[in-house]
Scaffold this active site. Structure first.
Site, mmCIF file in Angstrom:
data_model
loop_
_atom_site.group_PDB
_atom_site.id
_atom_site.type_symbol
_atom_site.label_atom_id
_atom_site.label_comp_id
_atom_site.label_asym_id
_atom_site.label_seq_id
_atom_site.Cartn_x
_atom_site.Cartn_y
_atom_site.Cartn_z
ATOM 1 N N TYR A 1 0.683 -1.364 0.979
ATOM 2 C CA TYR A 1 2.116 -1.582 1.177
ATOM 3 C C TYR A 1 2.806 -0.543 2.068
ATOM 4 O O TYR A 1 4.008 -0.649 2.318
ATOM 5 C CB TYR A 1 2.840 -1.652 -0.176
ATOM 6 N N ARG B 1 5.714 10.979 -1.780
ATOM 7 C CA ARG B 1 4.500 10.849 -2.582
ATOM 8 C C ARG B 1 3.323 10.617 -1.632
ATOM 9 O O ARG B 1 3.087 9.522 -1.166
ATOM 10 C CB ARG B 1 4.659 9.665 -3.541
ATOM 11 N N HIS C 1 0.705 6.023 -6.502
ATOM 12 C CA HIS C 1 1.596 6.096 -7.667
ATOM 13 C C HIS C 1 0.813 6.608 -8.875
ATOM 14 O O HIS C 1 1.226 7.544 -9.549
ATOM 15 C CB HIS C 1 2.196 4.727 -7.958
#
Length: 378
Positions: free
Chosen positions: A283, A270, A274
Site C-alpha cells: 500500500y 513508520r 504496522h
C-alpha cells in the site's frame, strides 16, 4: 512558561531544533536546554535511540524465526519516543500503546519483559507502579481514557500545582494518528478539557494507520484538533529528539503546574510494518520510504555529534558494542523464558476471584489435567 500558539505567518508550523543534516536550527519559542551538560544529554539520547532500535530489530528477527507471535515495530520513531520519555519526571505516569518500546526502555522496563508479552509467556510482566509505566494497551485508543481518569485522580490527591517539583505530577497518553479518530480518544479529550486534567496527549503521527494514509483520515493537521476541545496543541518534528524533548518538557511542566491538558503531534514516519503481520509494500511506494530515510532520527544526531566534536570515535564504538551485547542477551533470553501455565490466565482478572470465575478456572484446570492422565495411561 512557553505558550503553545496556533501557527500563523509569524509562527513555524512544526517545531524543529535539529534538521535532517544534523545542524542546529533556532525556533522562536523553544530552545534546547537539558538538565545536564548539552553534549552529555545528546550522547545519552543517541545511546537510547541506538539501543532501542537494536531491541526492535532483534525482536523483529525473533518473530520471523517463530520465537514471537507478533511484534509491533517502532523503526523510525525512536526520537519521538526517547525525547518524550526523557522529559518525564520520576513521578509522572505513562499510558502506552503497544509500540512504546523506547519509552519502556527509558522507564527501566527490562526488554525481556516486552518479549515475554509478545511471546505469550505472560500478560505483561512488569509492575506499572514500580516503573510508572502502564501495561501495553492493544485496544486502539483505550489508554487515553485510562490516562485522563488517572490524571483526574492525581488532581483529587492534591498532586498538581503545589510548587513542589518532586511532587507535582503529569500523566501522558500515547496514541497514534489512526487512534485519533477513535471515540475513546475524543471522549478522553472532552473529560480532560472539562476537568483541566494534567494530561499530555502525545500523538505519534507516523503517517499510516495500518494501510490508511493520514491524509485520508484528517483534513487539518492533527494537533489543531485540540482547539476544538479547548486546550492547546502543537506539532513537533518527531524525528528530532532535541525538539521533542523540549516540547514535551514544556507540556509536562504546564500540566504539573495546573495549566491543564496539551496535545502534541510528533510528526514522524513508520519505517517498518504496522506489525509483523503486515506487508507495507502492498500500500505504499518505495520512493516515500527512501525520502524518509534521509530524515533518520539517529543519523542526524550522529552527524551533529561528529561534526561538533560532541562525541569521540570511541563513544560510538562503545555504543555499538553495547548494542551487540543487548542483541546477544535478547537472543539467549528468549529461550530461557518459562513456558506459561494456561491456568494463570485467571490470576490477574480480579483482585478477588468471583465464585463463577473460580469454577471456570477449576474446570479448565481439570480439563488440562485430563490430557496428562490420558498420556500416562498409554
Amino acid at each position: 512558561m512557553t505558550e503553545f500558539l496556533d501557527p500563523s505567518p509569524s509562527h513555524t508550523d512544526m517545531v524543529q531544533l535539529l534538521n535532517p543534516e544534523g545542524e542546529r536550527v533556532s525556533h522562536p519559542d523553544f530552545e534546547f536546554s537539558p538538565d545536564r551538560p548539552e553534549d552529555e544529554a545528546v550522547r545519552g539520547f543517541y545511546r537510547d535511540m541506538v539501543l532501542t532500535r537494536r531491541l526492535d530489530v532483534e525482536a523483529t528477527a525473533l518473530q520471523r524465526h517463530g520465537e514471537l507471535g507478533l511484534w509491533a515495530q517502532l523503526l523510525g520513531q525512536e526520537a519521538a519516543q526517547i525525547g518524550a520519555a526523557r522529559a518525564l519526571a520520576p513521578q509522572d505516569f505513562v499510558f502506552p500503546t503497544y509500540r512504546e518500546h523506547g519509552v519502556a526502555w527509558c522507564r527501566d522496563v527490562d526488554p525481556m519483559q516486552l518479549l515475554g508479552l509478545f511471546r505469550g509467556t505472560d500478560q505483561g510482566g512488569w509492575d506499572p507502579a514500580e516503573h510508572n509505566f502502564g501495561l501495553y494497551t492493544i485496544v486502539i485508543g483505550a489508554q487515553t481514557l485510562h490516562a485522563t481518569g488517572y490524571a483526574m485522580g492525581v488532581q483529587m490527591d492534591g498532586l498538581v500545582g503545589t510548587g513542589d517539583p518532586t511532587r507535582d505530577t503529569a500523566v501522558v497518553a500515547h496514541f497514534g494518528d489512526g487512534a485519533s479518530s477513535q471515540g475513546d480518544v475524543n471522549e478522553a479529550m472532552v473529560f480532560a478539557a472539562s476537568y483541566n486534567a494534567p494530561v499530555v496527549f502525545f500523538c505519534q503521527n507516523n503517517q499510516w494507520a495500518i494501510s490508511e494514509p493520514v491524509e485520508q483520515m484528517v483534513k487539518v493537521p492533527l494537533y489543531k484538533r485540540a482547539q476544538g476541545f479547548g486546550f492547546p496543541g502543537i506539532r513537533v518534528d518527531g524525528n528530532d529528539v532535541l525538539a521533542t524533548y523540549e516540547v514535551m518538557k514544556s507540556a509536562l511542566k504546564r500540566a504539573r503546574e495546573g495549566g491543564g491538558p496539551t496535545m502534541i503531534e510528533a510528526y514522524t514516519y513508520r519505517m517498518g510494518a504496522h506489525t509483523t503481520t503486515d506487508d507495507p509494500t502492498r500500500y505504499r511506494v518505495s520512493d516515500e520510504v527512501e525520502a524518509w530515510k534521509l530524515k533518520d532520527p539517529i543519523a542526524r544526531v550522529e552527524a551533529y555529534l561528529r561534526r561538533g566534536g560532541g562525541a569521540s570515535t570511541s563513544f560510538f564504538a562503545k555504543v555499538e558494542a553495547e548494542a551487540e551485547e543487548l542483541g546477544e542477551r535478547l537472543r539467549a533470553g528468549i529461550h530461557a523464558l518459562p513456558e506459561p501455565d494456561p491456568v494463570r490466565l485467571f490470576d490477574n482478572v480480579y483482585t478477588e476471584l468471583p465464585d463463577e470465575l473460580r469454577e471456570q478456572r477449576d474446570g479448565y484446570a481439570a480439563y488440562l489435567s485430563s490430557f496428562e492422565h490420558e498420556v500416562a495411561s498409554r
